[in-house]
Enzyme design. Structure first.
Site, short mmCIF file in Angstrom:
data_model
loop_
_atom_site.label_atom_id
_atom_site.label_comp_id
_atom_site.label_asym_id
_atom_site.label_seq_id
_atom_site.Cartn_x
_atom_site.Cartn_y
_atom_site.Cartn_z
N GLU A 55 43.71 58.54 41.17
CA GLU A 55 44.69 58.21 40.16
C GLU A 55 45.81 59.47 39.94
O GLU A 55 45.36 60.56 40.31
CB GLU A 55 43.85 57.87 38.86
CG GLU A 55 44.87 57.40 37.66
CD GLU A 55 45.70 56.29 38.00
OE1 GLU A 55 46.67 56.39 38.80
OE2 GLU A 55 45.41 55.09 37.59
N HIS A 96 39.02 49.48 40.44
CA HIS A 96 37.74 49.71 40.10
C HIS A 96 37.60 48.95 38.83
O HIS A 96 38.55 48.48 38.01
CB HIS A 96 37.44 51.05 39.75
CG HIS A 96 38.26 51.76 38.69
ND1 HIS A 96 38.19 51.68 37.40
CD2 HIS A 96 39.52 52.36 38.82
CE1 HIS A 96 38.97 52.07 36.58
NE2 HIS A 96 40.00 52.86 37.37
#
Length: 214
Positions: A97, A23
């Site tokens: 994550e 990202h």
């Protein structure tokens, strides 16, 4: 000048591609380094510029699907790219994550000052150390790898995966046959792209940590 990767060729036996994109850059919350795991931080202005740059590139690449973490920094990156390539991203919690538990959002300096023994232990045992209430990188590997094998490793398909540095690092350690203890020897910058060729004989890393073409 940054040069974007060339478009994969059509009609070859190894035409499957897995595009692993971290990202874009995120909003900062203070000075110094912080533990950023599953806390839902938004993209910064620079992060949106990075996403828009990749959107222009992927508008020229035929993608079969876009899959992303369900955290907003990945989902927003994927939506910006998907709007340009007429794809609707599919969000998956498996691609989140690493969970950092009680360390989430804390600065490195704060953890080192409060619990220097745990801080040092994580540095010594990076693959297996778990912050209180969190995951180790080995836990992350156990979460991500089955999803990769079942859903993402599909020869003849081109899949963009928008996810996080930790996820990309554990996948690349597996694919390159590296010990998980070496995961931080793999650079994964904000908005950077790695490309894996999916061939009948196995996977091959074609590009690593390419910066956004801005």
């Amino acid at each position: 000048m940054t040069v974007a990767p060339t478009q994969p060729p059509n009609g070859t036996e190894d035409s499957g591609r897995l595009f692993l994109l971290r990202h874009g850059d995120v909003e900062k919350t203070g000075a110094g380094r912080h533990y950023i795991g599953q806390g839902d931080r938004p993209l910064s202005g620079r992060g949106r510029v990075q996403a828009e740059a990749w959107a222009a590139y992927f508008a020229t690449v035929k993608l079969d699907t876009i899959v992303c973490s369900d955290l907003s920094r990945c989902l927003d990156t994927a939506r910006i790219i998907g709007a340009a390539s007429q794809q609707t991203p599919r969000a998956r919690p498996e691609l989140r994550e690493i969970a950092l538990g009680a360390w989430e959002g804390q600065s490195f300096a704060a953890i080192q000052g409060r619990d220097p023994q745990a801080f040092q232990q994580r540095g010594r045992c990076i693959a297996d150390h778990r912050p209180p209430g969190g995951e180790s990188f080995r836990d992350l590997d156990r979460r991500v790898w089955p999803f990769f094998e079942e859903r993402l490793c599909q020869p003849q398909r081109r899949t963009l995966v928008v996810t996080h540095a930790g996820v990309i690092r554990v996948l690349l350690c597996r694919l390159l046959g590296m010990p998980l203890e070496n995961l931080f020897s793999v650079g994964v910058a904000y908005g950077a792209l790695s490309i894996i060729a999916l061939r009948p004989a196995g996977c091959r890393l074609q590009a690593l940590n390419l910066p956004a073409p801005v």
